[in-house]
Design a protein around this motif. Structure first.
Motif, PDB file in Angstrom:
ATOM      1  N   THR A   6       0.722  -1.318  -0.091  1.00 17.99           N
ATOM      2  CA  THR A   6      -0.042   0.065  -0.028  1.00 17.99           C
ATOM      3  C   THR A   6       0.685   1.205   0.045  1.00 17.99           C
ATOM      4  OG1 THR A   6      -0.260   0.135   2.312  1.00 17.99           O
ATOM      5  CG2 THR A   6      -2.063  -1.028   1.260  1.00 17.99           C
ATOM      6  N   SER A   7       2.093   1.227   0.347  1.00 11.48           N
ATOM      7  CA  SER A   7       3.035   2.309   0.480  1.00 11.48           C
ATOM      8  C   SER A   7       3.410   2.811  -0.974  1.00 11.48           C
ATOM      9  CB  SER A   7       4.092   2.121   1.076  1.00 11.48           C
ATOM     10  OG  SER A   7       5.066   1.011   0.484  1.00 11.48           O
ATOM     11  N   TYR A   8       3.099   2.243  -2.135  1.00 14.08           N
ATOM     12  CA  TYR A   8       3.368   2.562  -3.538  1.00 14.08           C
ATOM     13  C   TYR A   8       2.049   3.559  -4.055  1.00 14.08           C
ATOM     14  CZ  TYR A   8       7.180  -0.860  -3.474  1.00 14.08           C
ATOM     15  OH  TYR A   8       8.480  -1.478  -3.187  1.00 14.08           O
ATOM     16  N   GLY A   9       1.298   3.978  -3.389  1.00 13.20           N
ATOM     17  CA  GLY A   9       0.488   4.865  -3.884  1.00 13.20           C
ATOM     18  C   GLY A   9      -1.037   4.323  -3.709  1.00 13.20           C
ATOM     19  N   PRO A  10      -1.865   5.294  -3.936  1.00 16.27           N
ATOM     20  CA  PRO A  10      -3.350   5.133  -3.739  1.00 16.27           C
ATOM     21  C   PRO A  10      -3.953   4.233  -4.666  1.00 16.27           C
ATOM     22  CG  PRO A  10      -2.864   7.552  -4.147  1.00 16.27           C
ATOM     23  CD  PRO A  10      -1.258   7.095  -4.148  1.00 16.27           C
ATOM     24  N   ALA A  11      -3.500   4.024  -5.726  1.00 10.09           N
ATOM     25  CA  ALA A  11      -4.117   2.994  -6.768  1.00 10.09           C
ATOM     26  C   ALA A  11      -3.795   1.679  -6.396  1.00 10.09           C
ATOM     27  CB  ALA A  11      -3.368   3.441  -8.364  1.00 10.09           C
ATOM     28  N   VAL A  12      -2.546   1.430  -5.915  1.00 11.07           N
ATOM     29  CA  VAL A  12      -1.937   0.264  -5.572  1.00 11.07           C
ATOM     30  C   VAL A  12      -2.689  -0.099  -4.208  1.00 11.07           C
ATOM     31  CG1 VAL A  12      -0.009  -1.166  -4.717  1.00 11.07           C
ATOM     32  CG2 VAL A  12       0.160   0.250  -6.627  1.00 11.07           C
ATOM     33  N   ALA A  13      -2.787   0.780  -3.205  1.00 12.94           N
ATOM     34  CA  ALA A  13      -3.548   0.676  -2.200  1.00 12.94           C
ATOM     35  C   ALA A  13      -5.079   0.129  -2.417  1.00 12.94           C
ATOM     36  CB  ALA A  13      -3.436   1.933  -1.207  1.00 12.94           C
ATOM     37  N   LYS A  14      -5.888   0.577  -3.385  1.00 14.67           N
ATOM     38  CA  LYS A  14      -7.075   0.073  -3.745  1.00 14.67           C
ATOM     39  C   LYS A  14      -6.945  -1.346  -4.122  1.00 14.67           C
ATOM     40  CE  LYS A  14      -8.982   4.636  -5.362  1.00 14.67           C
ATOM     41  NZ  LYS A  14      -9.455   5.324  -6.466  1.00 14.67           N
ATOM     42  N   VAL A  15      -6.218  -1.696  -4.824  1.00 17.38           N
ATOM     43  CA  VAL A  15      -5.936  -2.891  -5.410  1.00 17.38           C
ATOM     44  C   VAL A  15      -5.692  -3.871  -4.112  1.00 17.38           C
ATOM     45  CG1 VAL A  15      -4.975  -4.658  -6.621  1.00 17.38           C
ATOM     46  CG2 VAL A  15      -5.301  -2.461  -7.565  1.00 17.38           C
ATOM     47  N   VAL A  16      -4.810  -3.537  -3.235  1.00 17.50           N
ATOM     48  CA  VAL A  16      -4.464  -4.341  -2.253  1.00 17.50           C
ATOM     49  C   VAL A  16      -5.682  -4.376  -1.164  1.00 17.50           C
ATOM     50  CG1 VAL A  16      -2.833  -4.583   0.131  1.00 17.50           C
ATOM     51  CG2 VAL A  16      -2.013  -3.884  -2.388  1.00 17.50           C
ATOM     52  N   THR A  17      -6.474  -3.465  -1.007  1.00 16.16           N
ATOM     53  CA  THR A  17      -7.677  -3.343  -0.032  1.00 16.16           C
ATOM     54  C   THR A  17      -8.354  -4.467  -0.866  1.00 16.16           C
ATOM     55  OG1 THR A  17      -7.187  -1.253   0.463  1.00 16.16           O
ATOM     56  CG2 THR A  17      -9.704  -1.915   0.629  1.00 16.16           C
ATOM     57  N   GLY A  18      -8.724  -4.464  -2.158  1.00 21.55           N
ATOM     58  CA  GLY A  18      -9.793  -5.426  -2.531  1.00 21.55           C
ATOM     59  C   GLY A  18      -9.325  -6.633  -2.492  1.00 21.55           C
TER      60      GLY A  18
END
Length: 131
Positions: free
Chosen positions: A21-33
């Motif tokens: 998630t530290s790689y930015g908001p777009a990656v954080a959304k994928v990780v959250t899903g």
């Protein structure tokens, strides 16, 4: 069909997710899903569907593996990712070549058969030899 209480995800999985998630908001959304899926409580049919969507669809063109490969190829192409234009043409071309190879390998070598079989095995509407 009933859902069952899922086992908690491991600390290693949580740590891995936190790092990504530290790689930015777009990656954080994928990780959250992905973590929502990992922590979810699913029926056998829902599990079958999820396994198929991750990479077990027969044609290999409509699953998440194929989408990831397409996104990687897009990121690696200076024509579709203007950020690469600040690199030398030689570097940009090398990145494009590598990401195209990655996408081709996904099509040719991803072990979709394993997830396809797992999805089919979890599908209660399909007879299976393990029954």
């Amino acid at each position: 069909m009933a859902t069952h209480t899922a086992a908690p995800v491991t600390d290693d999985m949580r740590d891995h997710a936190a790092l990504l998630t530290s790689y930015g908001p777009a990656v954080a959304k994928v990780v959250t899903g992905l973590m929502e899926i990992a922590e979810g409580e699913w029926t056998a049919q829902q599990t079958s569907d999820l396994l198929a969507v991750f990479g077990g669809l027969n044609d290999g063109h409509d699953d998440l593996l194929a989408l990831i490969a397409a996104v990687v190829q897009r990121l690696g192409n200076p024509a579709t990712n203007p950020g690469l234009r600040e690199l030398t043409p030689r570097r940009a071309q090398h990145i494009r070549s590598l990401t195209r190879q990655y996408a081709a390998y996904d099509t040719d070598f991803a072990p979709r058969g394993l997830l396809c079989e797992a999805a089919g095995t979890a599908d209660l509407d399909c007879p299976h030899p393990t029954d």
